[in-house]
Design a protein around this motif. Structure first.
Motif, PDB file in Angstrom:
ATOM      1  N   THR A  62       0.833  -1.195   0.000  1.00 25.47           N
ATOM      2  CA  THR A  62       0.000   0.000   0.000  1.00 25.47           C
ATOM      3  C   THR A  62       0.872   1.251   0.000  1.00 25.47           C
ATOM      4  O   THR A  62       2.090   1.172   0.147  1.00 25.47           O
ATOM      5  N   ASP A  64       1.315   3.387   2.207  1.00 26.38           N
ATOM      6  CA  ASP A  64       2.051   3.598   3.461  1.00 26.38           C
ATOM      7  C   ASP A  64       3.082   2.507   3.737  1.00 26.38           C
ATOM      8  O   ASP A  64       3.679   2.457   4.805  1.00 26.38           O
ATOM      9  N   THR A  66       2.562  -0.807   3.841  1.00 28.85           N
ATOM     10  CA  THR A  66       2.021  -2.043   4.398  1.00 28.85           C
ATOM     11  C   THR A  66       1.969  -3.111   3.309  1.00 28.85           C
ATOM     12  O   THR A  66       1.473  -2.871   2.217  1.00 28.85           O
ATOM     13  N   GLY A 196      -5.855  -2.653   5.230  1.00 23.74           N
ATOM     14  CA  GLY A 196      -5.660  -1.429   4.461  1.00 23.74           C
ATOM     15  C   GLY A 196      -6.501  -1.434   3.200  1.00 23.74           C
ATOM     16  O   GLY A 196      -7.402  -2.256   3.033  1.00 23.74           O
ATOM     17  N   GLU A 197      -6.176  -0.490   2.331  1.00 19.57           N
ATOM     18  CA  GLU A 197      -6.870  -0.361   1.056  1.00 19.57           C
ATOM     19  C   GLU A 197      -5.842  -0.199  -0.053  1.00 19.57           C
ATOM     20  O   GLU A 197      -4.743   0.306   0.176  1.00 19.57           O
TER      21      GLU A 197
END
Length: 202
Positions: A62, A64, A66, A196-197
């Motif tokens: 992701t 960030d 992740t 997350g996304e």
């Protein structure tokens, strides 16, 4: 690269889908996929011979940093089934991109909404803005580029003095790209725990 393909290429680059080559030009062997308690395979899609060889949960990273997994069915959910559907889907995306760009710019300018939209001209204007950004000429050509986009929406009103045309061009590109992005959940390897996304150029 045109705007409408930019998001799709970004997704392919980030997800590292099948058929990728290493720097020496060879195709890496697929990473061994593991199987979770629900019987879903998970791992990298790197080196998979085709979609059938990709795991059920494909490893992604992701924004960030992740690391997790997206469901293969989520990743490919909007993929057209045939060339006719692909053309129709691209036409809808182009229209949505041009409309979103024009809405953002006219709202910022305090102008009324576009009265009629020439999607082909709007798409060409957005592609020209994208090309100018890539070549470093966006600031110098901002007024010309913004005029072309606004003309595609039938908007000819003069802009207020001090309008930052380069910033409006950037806003138009941002909104045009964002409108066709969908977000899918990112899971732990169990395929159930959302962590997350992940944006997909859907």
């Amino acid at each position: 690269m045109t705007l409408r393909w930019g998001v799709a290429l970004l997704v392919v680059a980030v997800v590292v889908l099948s058929g990728c080559s290493s720097p020496d030009g060879t195709t890496p062997s697929p990473a061994a996929a593991s199987t979770n308690a629900d019987g879903l395979t998970y791992g990298s899609a790197l080196g998979a011979a085709d979609r059938d060889a990709e795991p059920d949960l494909i490893q992604v990273e992701t924004d960030d940093g992740t690391v997790g997994y997206v469901r293969k069915v989520d990743l490919y959910a909007d993929e057209p089934a045939n060339p006719t559907e692909a053309v129709e889907q691209q036409a809808r995306r182009d229209e949505a991109s041009v409309s979103a760009a024009l809405d953002a710019v006219t709202t910022e300018l305090g102008a009324g909404p576009a009265t009629s939209v020439d999607v082909a001209a709007g798409t060409a204007a957005l592609d020209a803005i994208q090309e100018a950004v890539v070549t470093g000429s966006a600031t110098a050509r901002a007024t010309e580029l913004l005029d072309a986009l606004l003309a595609a929406g039938g908007i000819t009103a003069a802009r207020p003095a001090g309008t930052d045309d380069a910033a409006l061009c950037a806003l138009a590109l941002d909104r045009a790209a964002a409108v066709n992005v969908r977000v899918v959940p990112v899971y732990e390897s169990d395929g159930r725990t959302v962590i997350g996304e992940f944006p997909v150029g859907g």
